[in-house]
Motif scaffolding. Structure first.
Motif, short mmCIF file in Angstrom:
data_model
loop_
_atom_site.label_atom_id
_atom_site.label_comp_id
_atom_site.label_asym_id
_atom_site.label_seq_id
_atom_site.Cartn_x
_atom_site.Cartn_y
_atom_site.Cartn_z
N GLN A 312 0.82 -1.20 0.00
CA GLN A 312 0.00 0.00 0.00
C GLN A 312 0.86 1.26 0.00
OE1 GLN A 312 -2.82 -0.56 3.31
NE2 GLN A 312 -4.31 -1.27 1.81
N GLN A 313 1.82 1.27 -0.93
CA GLN A 313 2.68 2.44 -1.08
C GLN A 313 3.32 2.43 -2.47
OE1 GLN A 313 5.40 1.84 2.18
NE2 GLN A 313 6.91 0.82 0.91
N ILE A 314 3.83 3.59 -2.86
CA ILE A 314 4.57 3.71 -4.11
C ILE A 314 5.98 3.15 -3.89
CG2 ILE A 314 5.37 5.30 -5.89
CD1 ILE A 314 2.34 5.18 -5.65
N VAL A 315 6.38 2.23 -4.78
CA VAL A 315 7.67 1.55 -4.58
C VAL A 315 8.66 1.80 -5.71
CG1 VAL A 315 6.66 -0.26 -3.15
CG2 VAL A 315 6.78 -0.57 -5.65
N GLY A 316 8.24 2.50 -6.78
CA GLY A 316 9.18 2.72 -7.87
C GLY A 316 8.52 3.47 -9.01
N VAL A 317 9.20 3.46 -10.14
CA VAL A 317 8.74 4.17 -11.33
C VAL A 317 8.94 3.27 -12.54
CG1 VAL A 317 10.98 5.27 -11.71
CG2 VAL A 317 8.91 6.33 -12.64
N SER A 318 8.01 3.33 -13.48
CA SER A 318 8.14 2.55 -14.72
C SER A 318 8.44 3.51 -15.86
CB SER A 318 6.85 1.78 -15.01
OG SER A 318 5.77 2.65 -15.23
N ASP A 322 9.90 -0.46 -22.77
CA ASP A 322 9.04 -1.56 -22.38
C ASP A 322 8.53 -1.39 -20.96
OD1 ASP A 322 9.13 -3.81 -24.59
OD2 ASP A 322 11.13 -2.93 -24.49
N SER A 323 8.38 -0.15 -20.54
CA SER A 323 7.86 0.17 -19.20
C SER A 323 8.65 -0.55 -18.11
CB SER A 323 6.37 -0.18 -19.11
OG SER A 323 5.62 0.58 -20.01
N GLU A 324 9.97 -0.43 -18.20
CA GLU A 324 10.82 -1.10 -17.23
C GLU A 324 10.61 -0.52 -15.84
OE1 GLU A 324 12.18 0.50 -19.90
OE2 GLU A 324 13.20 -0.98 -21.16
#
Length: 654
Positions: A312-318, A322-324
């Motif tokens: 239930q939190q933001i853990v990264g960015v894509s 290829d939306s890594e």
């Protein structure tokens, strides 16, 4: 060269067995001339996406039978090994642009159609759904919903909230509704019966909406010509306040990315020390203090947020082609580190998780590896290859790419990427200079099928991120504003001369090629520099910059385009290849799709006429029903066969 695991088995087994063993053409140390089809085909597999429960994998697969060509959607059940194929297209009537799961039962299929609105060539976007349990394909937007519109919206695929806790509904935004039909209204769409209800009414000049994790429409992007405001409201349709306002291409721009679990925490993208970074802001803070969350050294951070439902939190960015996934959470960083130990020779990106985050998809790639998709399981500790992006492009036969840097004539550092033919030991190689499109785009040290094709044919290939390219911070991007044909162009020339000085390129055997803006740069290069290039190739290239800008007059982004490219029409025409046809003295190959909705085919038609008028050596290949992206396999083959013949005639390797 073993590719031995089969993903698909069905009546289409011969077509879809993408991971069958392949014959060994040569030892890895022996250069191998591969057939044009190996490079000039749409990928064998794209859009690999995992259902929330991890039980089904959906992909778009190239269809290549004697009687049928195009693409189809494949849904593969991991447990049973069986597949269904709900959609097939010839890639001319429409192309499949994406897949996503609405639930374990429903797969969304995004499609793009060429069309004409009020005499203007356009694209139309639509959203379809396929139910596995009912074996039924249907449009998400029903005719009864469209009756509510003042006009049929061009974009009918813009989902702003998947409502993960509600399998029966989604939130979408549309133009064409209510008292402000030119702006976006948010509607709740029932996926079962197609009924709809307005959730957020259009607000004048608001072009996009963002919901929080409680599914309330909270943030909007206001645009008035080149002026932007980010507005926020406590709930749907309530009074709003302005959080930030700025001009297009300004360094103080702030873009909303999404909310955390806390409805007061908004994640944003803004510049930090000259580079795009991710911050979070507490909306209850009167000062709206930006707290830095993630940055890269001397590079921009782009893409979308990765939200972990488990944590239930933001853990990264894509981000990336290829939306890594790039993580800042330690648990997920550890998983990536483990993958890198298992797959040490590639860059490995998690592209999707199952809902419980125990199963996941990995895309593994490099400059020589077109890409392998793996299905990982954290409980079983397994990593199984499931599909190859280009099954006939063996990494052992591809040419390596090295990052290089050179100085432009004004001292600006330009990063480039040099690919030499495999096992090329000699200097003074025949060379292709290959500037990218965009132009606010970028090249990197990743797999590029154009580059590998040229290298396989014996050419060194130089790509460069000229000023104005994306990813290098604000100043570098800003240097490309209103710069077509100026320093952006000389950056390409300077890279070519640097390659000659290094002894890599044979100064008497250099061709310049490109697509879209790259096609513009190619034709401008041979018009403005004499004796540097021996030929030029343009696919879908901009030949008349004045016309390109004016063609946006009917669109909302017209003022943005003028600010980016310019509005001194006499100067823009003077910096257009079509105005310089008399100065071009080398063979030219023009290729263009008839239904190109990004750069009209008239650009290449007019360029061909202008060159023909002066008796120049020019060939024009027009692709019937072809688009700007070579979406159709036959168009790719026709394009690459034309390039092959052109190069053999005007820039032979031997």
């Amino acid at each position: 060269m073993k590719r031995t695991l089969a993903l698909f088995s069905s009546a289409f087994a011969l077509l879809l067995a993408l991971l069958v063993a392949q014959p060994s053409f040569a030892t890895p140390s022996t250069p191998q001339l591969l057939p044009v089809e190996a490079f000039a085909s749409i990928p064998d597999v794209t859009n690999v996406t995992l259902s929330p429960d991890g039980k089904n994998i959906a992909t778009v697969v190239r269809l290549d039978l004697d009687t049928q060509k195009g693409s189809l959607v494949n849904i593969y059940n991991v447990a049973s090994g069986k597949s269904v194929y709900p959609v097939q297209t010839d890639n001319q009537k429409f192309t499949i642009t994406g897949l996503s799961w609405a639930s374990n039962d429903i797969l969304f299929i995004y499609a793009k159609f060429p069309a004409i609105r009020y005499g203007t060539p356009t694209n139309e976007w639509r959203l379809f759904k396929y139910s596995i349990s009912e074996n039924e394909l249907s449009s998400v937007i029903k005719p009864m919903v469209l009756k509510r519109f003042k006009w049929v919206p061009q974009i009918q695929s813009d989902i702003i909230d998947m409502l993960k806790d509600d399998d029966d509904h989604i939130l979408m935004q549309f133009t064409g509704l209510g008292s402000k039909p030119e702006n976006e209204t948010v509607m709740k769409i029932n996926l079962t019966d197609g009924r709809s209800s307005a959730v957020q009414y259009a607000v004048k000049n608001v072009i996009d909406w963002t919901t929080d994790k409680q599914h309330r429409v909270r943030v909007g992007i206001f645009q008035d010509d080149t002026h932007y405001k980010i507005i926020e409201q406590a709930d749907n349709n309530e009074s709003y306040r302005t959080l930030w306002e700025f001009e297009a291409f300004a360094e103080d721009q702030v873009w909303p990315m999404g909310f955390g679990e806390d409805p007061n925490i908004l994640y944003i993208q803004a510049y930090h020390e000259g580079y795009k970074a991710i911050f979070k802001v507490n909306l209850t803070d009167p000062k709206l203090t930006k707290e830095l969350v993630f940055k890269r050294d001397n590079l921009d951070v782009t893409g979308g947020l990765i939200y972990s439902k488990v944590k239930q939190q933001i853990v990264g960015v894509s981000d990336g082609a290829d939306s890594e996934y790039t993580f800042w959470d330690e648990e997920y960083i550890a998983l990536i580190n483990g993958l890198n130990q298992v797959l040490p020779d590639t860059r490995n990106f998690i592209t999707q998780y199952s809902e419980d985050e125990r199963s996941y998809i990995v895309f593994s790639t490099s400059a020589t590896d077109s890409g392998t998709y793996y299905l990982g399981n954290r409980d079983a500790k397994t990593l199984i290859p499931i599909a190859y992006r280009y099954k006939n492009l063996f990494p052992e036969l591809m040419a390596s790419t090295e990052s290089i840097n050179y100085k432009a004539r004004d001292g600006l550092n330009i990063e480039g990427f040099l690919t030499k033919p495999k096992n090329a030991l000699k200097t003074k190689l025949p060379t292709i200079v290959f500037p990218h499109g965009g132009p606010i785009s970028f090249d990197n040290n990743s797999f590029d099928y154009w580059t590998q094709y040229f290298a396989n044919r014996g050419y060194a290939v130089l790509r460069m991120n000229f000023r104005g390219s994306d990813g290098y911070g604000y100043d570098f991007m800003k240097a490309g504003i209103k710069n077509w044909g100026l320093e952006m162009q000389t950056d390409v020339e300077d890279g070519t001369r640097w390659l000659i000085e290094q002894g890599v390129a044979d100064p008497k055997r250099i061709c310049i090629a490109g697509a879209s803006y790259g096609g513009y740069a190619a034709l401008m290069a041979v018009a403005t520099t004499q004796d540097l290039f021996q030929c030029a190739i343009s696919f879908g290239g901009v030949m008349d910059v004045e016309d390109l800008v004016k063609s946006h007059r009917r669109y909302r982004n017209f003022e943005i385009v003028k600010q980016q490219i310019g509005d001194d029409y006499d100067a823009l025409y003077a910096r257009s290849p079509v105005s310089k046809a008399k100065d071009i003295n080398v063979p030219v190959l023009l290729i263009h799709g008839e239904t190109d909705r990004v750069v009209d085919v008239e650009h290449s038609e007019d360029m061909f006429d202008a060159l023909t008028k002066y008796n120049k050596n020019v060939q024009f290949v027009e692709l019937e029903d072809g688009d700007h992206y070579l979406s159709d396999n036959a168009d790719r083959l026709k394009t690459f066969y034309a390039i092959e013949a052109f190069l053999q005639k005007h820039l032979p390797v031997n």
